[in-house]
Design an enzyme around this catalytic site. Sequence first.
Site, short mmCIF file in Angstrom:
data_model
loop_
_atom_site.label_atom_id
_atom_site.label_comp_id
_atom_site.label_asym_id
_atom_site.label_seq_id
_atom_site.Cartn_x
_atom_site.Cartn_y
_atom_site.Cartn_z
N HIS A 169 81.96 -38.02 87.64
CA HIS A 169 81.30 -38.51 86.93
C HIS A 169 80.21 -37.51 87.55
CE1 HIS A 169 78.06 -40.14 83.59
NE2 HIS A 169 77.40 -39.16 83.80
N ASP A 260 85.64 -41.91 76.29
CA ASP A 260 83.89 -41.61 76.91
C ASP A 260 83.43 -43.34 75.94
OD1 ASP A 260 82.35 -43.05 79.32
OD2 ASP A 260 80.84 -41.12 78.67
O1 DOR Z 1 76.78 -42.70 78.43
C1 DOR Z 1 77.27 -43.13 79.60
N1 DOR Z 1 77.77 -44.65 79.76
N2 DOR Z 1 78.15 -42.80 80.69
C2 DOR Z 1 78.39 -42.84 81.61
O2 DOR Z 1 78.97 -42.74 82.25
C3 DOR Z 1 78.31 -45.12 81.03
C4 DOR Z 1 78.92 -45.31 80.27
C5 DOR Z 1 78.38 -46.68 80.55
O3 DOR Z 1 79.08 -47.31 80.73
O4 DOR Z 1 77.45 -47.02 79.55
#
Ligand code: DOR
Length: 387
Positions: A169, A260
């Site tokens: 990341h 994601d």
């Molecule tokens: O916006 C995000 N939420 N980016 C991440 O890398 C983790 C993720 C989360 O687990 O909520």
Amino acid sequence: MIISGNFFYRGRIIDCAVEIEDGLIVDISKNKRGKRLKGIVMPAGIDVHVHFRDFKESYKETIETGSLSALYGGVCLVVDQPNTNPPITDEKVYFERMRKAERSTYIDYSLNLGLIEENSEKIKNIIEKIEEKYYIPAIGEVFLKNAMMVSYETLERVRKSTSKIITVHAEDPKEEDDVLAEVKAVERCLKIGNFHFCHISTSKALNMIYESNSTSEVTPHHILHSREKIDFRVNPPLKSNEERIMLFKNFQKADILASDHAPHTIEEKKEGKPGFPGVEVVYPIFFYMAKKGEISLNELVKKFSKNPAKIFNLSRYGEIEVGKYANFVVFDPSDERRIRSDDLHSKVGWTIYEGFMAIFPREVYIRGEKVLEDGDVLVDKGFGEVL
Ligand code: DOR
């Protein structure tokens, strides 16, 4: 069993018959005939970046609800991320999670191992213990920022100590500007070695990775949304519309498309928690975009099935090909509809794609078995295999 239809095979759609034995494709031929499927038969999707929560965060998503949502979106296999509560940073929690997945996943399931400062010295040993039983697609996503933060020095040490894929990341912890944060982190990591870079949101970073031996992933939200339009938080943050357009122009250079999928409740979003659900809509939205000529079908299959399998060594997945699992989705291209959050299956019940046009799969096959037809799931939870 033999299935006939218009299959997406080696980059184009051909009318043929696919013979299946024990879940595997054993023959593809123009001379045989079997039960005919209507529509276009595509390789099922592989989403290598989902956060299915569960454990202490079951109130917002579980492996059961996340995998069901994935199934409705034509995904046959996910790679779940380890930033759960508690996080997946040793073999004990890894085994516990896989046992849970065995009982509750609708689709095939795999899990990355988390890297934190505290387990970095032992990571090789942890991998060995886990891989006596399960296949770990990668270490990661490794956070350079936030609660599970790992330093560049530790990342370098681990990169040199194992041949495992490491997914990063990439947001530099010291840089305030979010475009520069990504570019700087990618620059620094590329000097260390080869990585898979998660959710790349700037064309500059994407181009740097394209010129290297590392691989990249882009998300629907960084391609379809800009910060001018939506102020929901996500990491890495949504960019300007200009940057979004540049990223989309360079879409062809990305190796992987992944959701994601990061569900949070509406209340948590108000408190500023970053992330959106998305696993159910990637294939439907992008298949619609392919129909409209905004991307090519070939690019879509490469990024959402073929490359994920290739990059993460998921050798039985990713293509309609002899020797691979019979994992298909059947799309009826005329079946266009608008996305409504009420129709989706993630536990959180909201989406940033409300009103977007999409084509959802009419049927899904996993290892030759029909698992979804016209909105009905035909198998029970636990049907999916864990890797
Ligand atoms: O916006 C995000 N939420 N980016 C991440 O890398 C983790 C993720 C989360 O687990 O909520």
